[in-house]
Design an enzyme around this catalytic site. Structure first.
Site, mmCIF file in Angstrom:
data_model
loop_
_atom_site.group_PDB
_atom_site.id
_atom_site.type_symbol
_atom_site.label_atom_id
_atom_site.label_comp_id
_atom_site.label_asym_id
_atom_site.label_seq_id
_atom_site.Cartn_x
_atom_site.Cartn_y
_atom_site.Cartn_z
ATOM 1 N N CYS A 81 9.841 -7.714 -6.526
ATOM 2 C CA CYS A 81 9.639 -6.344 -5.662
ATOM 3 C C CYS A 81 10.461 -5.724 -4.726
ATOM 4 O O CYS A 81 11.261 -4.558 -5.371
ATOM 5 C CB CYS A 81 8.340 -5.900 -5.585
ATOM 6 S SG CYS A 81 8.027 -4.162 -5.105
ATOM 7 N N GLY A 101 0.279 -6.064 -2.084
ATOM 8 C CA GLY A 101 1.350 -6.295 -2.704
ATOM 9 C C GLY A 101 2.107 -4.865 -3.351
ATOM 10 O O GLY A 101 2.401 -4.299 -2.871
ATOM 11 N N CYS A 102 2.920 -5.600 -4.218
ATOM 12 C CA CYS A 102 4.630 -4.007 -4.487
ATOM 13 C C CYS A 102 4.099 -3.040 -5.362
ATOM 14 O O CYS A 102 3.001 -2.716 -5.884
ATOM 15 C CB CYS A 102 5.420 -4.581 -5.837
ATOM 16 S SG CYS A 102 6.468 -3.770 -6.428
ATOM 17 N N PHE A 103 4.032 -1.976 -4.151
ATOM 18 C CA PHE A 103 3.548 -0.180 -3.993
ATOM 19 C C PHE A 103 3.871 0.303 -5.702
ATOM 20 O O PHE A 103 3.442 1.254 -6.435
ATOM 21 C CB PHE A 103 3.918 0.327 -3.075
ATOM 22 C CG PHE A 103 5.428 0.605 -2.829
ATOM 23 C CD1 PHE A 103 6.506 0.228 -3.026
ATOM 24 C CD2 PHE A 103 5.865 1.115 -1.514
ATOM 25 C CE1 PHE A 103 8.254 0.310 -2.818
ATOM 26 C CE2 PHE A 103 7.405 1.074 -0.890
ATOM 27 C CZ PHE A 103 7.924 0.402 -1.663
#
Length: 217
Positions: A19, A48-50
């Site tokens: 990410c 986690g990854c937006f």
């Protein structure tokens, strides 16, 4: 293949499915729905990854918009590059604008815990670091109690006391750079999106079909 070349290939491959590391010099204009109305509330989650988290919440019926940003730290005006160091205290966070007449905060908490692994400390595969840690933010005592009750139940019934999610009062949310907004939808062929984001979204859809918007099913 030499050892050095092998390490280089592996490092490049990991970068493609991370990410962090993506940037656009030119800001992209994103058309977001009007989020200012008396019927809308906002909930905040980090898992986690937006890019992934935003897409998941935007698929939920009753959610009007989801915005990627940063929260949970003390650094003023964080940027994507700064939080990538893991030293700002902030986590990639999504602000979820929702209509409480159509979806409850409690249901959003269920979506949050049901769409990531809350037992992982400081990360969600393949992204690790404090900026990817699991956080359920609350704005009032009722939201805090809903989150804690959910954690208590999950710890007893599913995770055997291993949930690592932080329960934190929301102080300041910083909207991320424009090119991060609706990233998954706008970049379906990007390496990380294809390898991580879309599969994660599809796992959520399969698990919670009854919570999806009609056009997301």
């Amino acid at each position: 293949m030499s050892i050095l070349k092998s390490i280089t290939v592996i490092s490049f491959s990991l970068l493609l499915i991370s990410c962090f590391g993506f940037s656009e010099k030119k800001e992209t204009e994103i058309t977001k729905k009007n989020m200012s109305n008396e019927h809308t509330k906002v909930a905040y989650f980090a898992s986690g990854c937006f890019w992934c988290v935003e897409a998941i919440f935007e698929s939920v019926s009753g959610v009007e918009e989801a915005v990627s940003g940063y929260a949970g730290g003390n650094t003023l005006d964080p940027t994507y590059e700064k939080i990538g160091t893991g030293k700002t205290g902030h986590a990639e966070t999504v602000a979820v604008y929702y209509n409480p007449k159509k979806v409850s905060f409690e249901t959003l908490v269920t979506v949050f815990f049901g769409s990531h692994n809350p037992t992982t400390v400081n990360g969600q595969q393949p992204d690790y670091g404090t900026q990817y840690r699991s956080i359920a933010f609350y704005s009032n005592d009722l939201e805090r109690d809903i989150i804690k009750n959910k954690i208590d139940n999950l710890n007893k019934e599913v995770y055997h006391g291993k949930i690592a999610t932080e329960v934190t009062k929301l102080t300041t949310f910083y909207k991320a750079e424009e090119y991060h907004q609706d990233f998954e939808r706008r970049n379906p062929n990007q390496g990380y999106v294809k390898a991580v984001s879309i599969p994660r979204l599809n796992r959520f859809k399969k698990k919670f079909p009854h919570l999806l918007k009609a056009d997301k099913q």
